[in-house]
Design an enzyme around this catalytic site. Structure first.
Site, PDB file in Angstrom:
ATOM      1  N   ASP A 171       0.811  -1.219   0.000  1.00  0.00           N
ATOM      2  CA  ASP A 171       0.000   0.000   0.000  1.00  0.00           C
ATOM      3  C   ASP A 171       0.843   1.266   0.000  1.00  0.00           C
ATOM      4  OD1 ASP A 171       0.716  -0.927   2.609  1.00  0.00           O
ATOM      5  OD2 ASP A 171      -0.644   0.519   3.508  1.00  0.00           O
ATOM      6  N   GLU A 178      -0.499  -1.992   5.293  1.00  0.00           N
ATOM      7  CA  GLU A 178       0.500  -1.878   6.362  1.00  0.00           C
ATOM      8  C   GLU A 178       0.464  -0.496   7.000  1.00  0.00           C
ATOM      9  OE1 GLU A 178       3.586  -1.074   8.826  1.00  0.00           O
ATOM     10  OE2 GLU A 178       3.594  -0.067   6.873  1.00  0.00           O
ATOM     11  N   GLU A 179       0.208   0.537   6.201  1.00  0.00           N
ATOM     12  CA  GLU A 179       0.161   1.897   6.728  1.00  0.00           C
ATOM     13  C   GLU A 179      -1.115   2.154   7.531  1.00  0.00           C
ATOM     14  OE1 GLU A 179       2.665   3.768   6.602  1.00  0.00           O
ATOM     15  OE2 GLU A 179       3.855   3.167   4.876  1.00  0.00           O
ATOM     16  N   ARG A 202      18.781  -5.505  13.809  1.00  0.00           N
ATOM     17  CA  ARG A 202      19.234  -5.858  15.146  1.00  0.00           C
ATOM     18  C   ARG A 202      18.402  -7.039  15.644  1.00  0.00           C
ATOM     19  NH1 ARG A 202      16.921  -4.036  19.779  1.00  0.00           N
ATOM     20  NH2 ARG A 202      18.905  -3.296  20.634  1.00  0.00           N
ATOM     21  N   HIS A 257       7.877   8.678   3.907  1.00  0.00           N
ATOM     22  CA  HIS A 257       6.603   9.376   4.139  1.00  0.00           C
ATOM     23  C   HIS A 257       6.652  10.837   3.680  1.00  0.00           C
ATOM     24  CE1 HIS A 257       4.429   6.470   7.097  1.00  0.00           C
ATOM     25  NE2 HIS A 257       5.291   5.808   6.343  1.00  0.00           N
TER      26      HIS A 257
END
Length: 410
Positions: free
Chosen positions: A90, A148-149, A191, A379
């Site tokens: 998306d 996802e957003e 990480r 973004h």
């Protein structure tokens, strides 16, 4: 690292680079037709077209425009492992300000977070693995995810059977994300342990009684109390939570009233809450309620509190993180990996998958600017992504599946 693993990895990278132009063309087609949320019909169709010539079992979502494809390996038997590779699809409600020939054709919508690269990379991994499927001692689930957003596409995909799509539960899961800034082009970073924060919301409505601004004694003014709440929440965080298990409460909206001489009936406060552990996430909710209810009671006011749980903490399994790190080293060289010194307080709904399945989530810079520190962030309407990383992304995703499903490679 062995000579054989390096040779195998370089073969994966060579395969990815050979289809690089096709992946760039797909990414640029996706970039021109960005879509928002859970329903992405144009994007879904492009994905289905890209998979059409592969021998994969494709299903599409019922509640959302997802695509799940299962690629079967050469092994047989009921206990063969299953790997999941994910690409989110998306875009964002952003007006593009990057002057590229393939600029968004949808006004006010832009692939400002690089998910178009994720989709193209996952298609590339599918093509690489399809050519080598006889080597796989298990199956691969390809997860093309909307939303996802927000409002979150992973949960409904899981509810619709994503993790059992191969007929057996997924054993490990891998995803990546491109960055438009902060690191030089091609730099991988990740990480073990928490890598992204949980993101929740709190909505507070302080309930008073309106009146004339010249006679506050005849009203119940919610404004001063709302101001105290904003400040008290910040103090509460610094005094009740360990600085090494951080909590962030960010008030993004406070609203009340219509005119300077009118005391309003109520004031609204909206905040985001970020945490990096399940313990802090659970505790902060009750601490917020205690502060808010205590202050409003002290002022003789009422209050409504709505607390919305969002994406949980994204946690990289230590062993799977090491598998991912070694894949980067074998594919691209040790200098291309950098250990993230601390988690980021952004959030990611791949966390719903990683809550249920051990796996890892890696980042790679697609920043086209030499001055990467000053480059626009993801973004931003000016966020730019270099297509040069596409073959690398496809290679890493394919390599993760090959290493997990080829016992001799580990």
């Amino acid at each position: 690292m062995t000579a054989d693993s390096t040779t195998d990895s370089l073969a994966t990278l060579a395969a990815a680079r050979s289809i690089g132009p096709d992946l760039v063309a797909l990414r640029r087609r996706l970039h021109q037709v960005p879509e928002i949320g859970l329903h992405l019909p144009l994007t879904q169709q492009l994905v289905l077209e890209a998979l059409a010539d592969l021998d994969v079992e494709v299903t599409t979502g019922t509640a959302l425009s997802s695509v799940t494809a299962v690629l079967r390996g050469g092994a047989s038997g009921p206990d063969r492992p299953v790997v999941l590779l994910r690409g989110d699809m998306d875009a964002l409600p952003v007006t593009e300000a990057v002057p590229v020939p393939y600029i968004s054709q949808h006004v006010g919508v832009m692939h400002a977070c690089g998910h178009d690269l994720h989709v193209a990379a996952l298609v590339g991994a599918a093509r690489i693995l399809h050519d080598r499927r006889a080597e796989l001692a298990g199956d691969v689930v390809l997860m093309f995810q909307p939303g996802e957003e927000g409002p979150g596409g992973a949960e409904p995909m899981i509810a619709e059977g994503l993790l059992e799509a191969a007929g057996r539960p997924v054993d490990s899961a891998y995803a990546l994300h491109v960055s438009s800034s902060e690191y030089p082009l091609g730099q991988w970073f990740a990480r073990p342990g928490p890598v992204f924060a949980a993101a929740d919301e709190v909505h507070v409505r302080v309930l008073g009684r309106g009146g004339h601004g010249s006679q506050p004694n005849r009203a119940l003014d919610p404004v001063p109390c709302a101001c105290e709440i904003v400040l008290a929440l910040q103090t509460m965080v610094t005094r009740r939570f360990d600085v090494f298990d951080p909590v962030v409460i960010g008030v993004g909206r406070i609203a009340g009233g219509t005119k300077e001489n009118i005391i309003p009936d109520d004031v609204e406060i909206d905040a985001t809450v970020r945490t990096l552990s399940a313990d802090a996430r659970e505790r902060v909710r009750s601490e917020i309620e205690q502060v808010v209810r205590g202050l409003t009671a002290a002022h003789g006011l009422g209050v409504d509190i709505e607390y919305k749980l969002g994406y949980p903490v994204t946690v990289n399994d230590a062993a799977e993180h090491e598998r991912g790190r070694q894949a980067v080293v074998d594919l691209f060289g040790a200098d291309r990996f950098r250990l993230m010194p601390e988690p980021q307080l952004g959030s990611e709904d791949m966390s719903f998958v990683l809550d249920l399945v051990p796996g890892t989530y890696f980042n790679v810079s697609a920043c086209p600017d030499a001055d990467f520190d000053a480059a626009p962030d993801n973004h931003s309407p000016r966020a730019a992504f270099d297509d040069a990383v596409l073959p690398d992304c496809a290679a890493w995703l394919a390599e993760m599946a090959l290493r997990r499903l080829s016992p001799e490679r580990g």
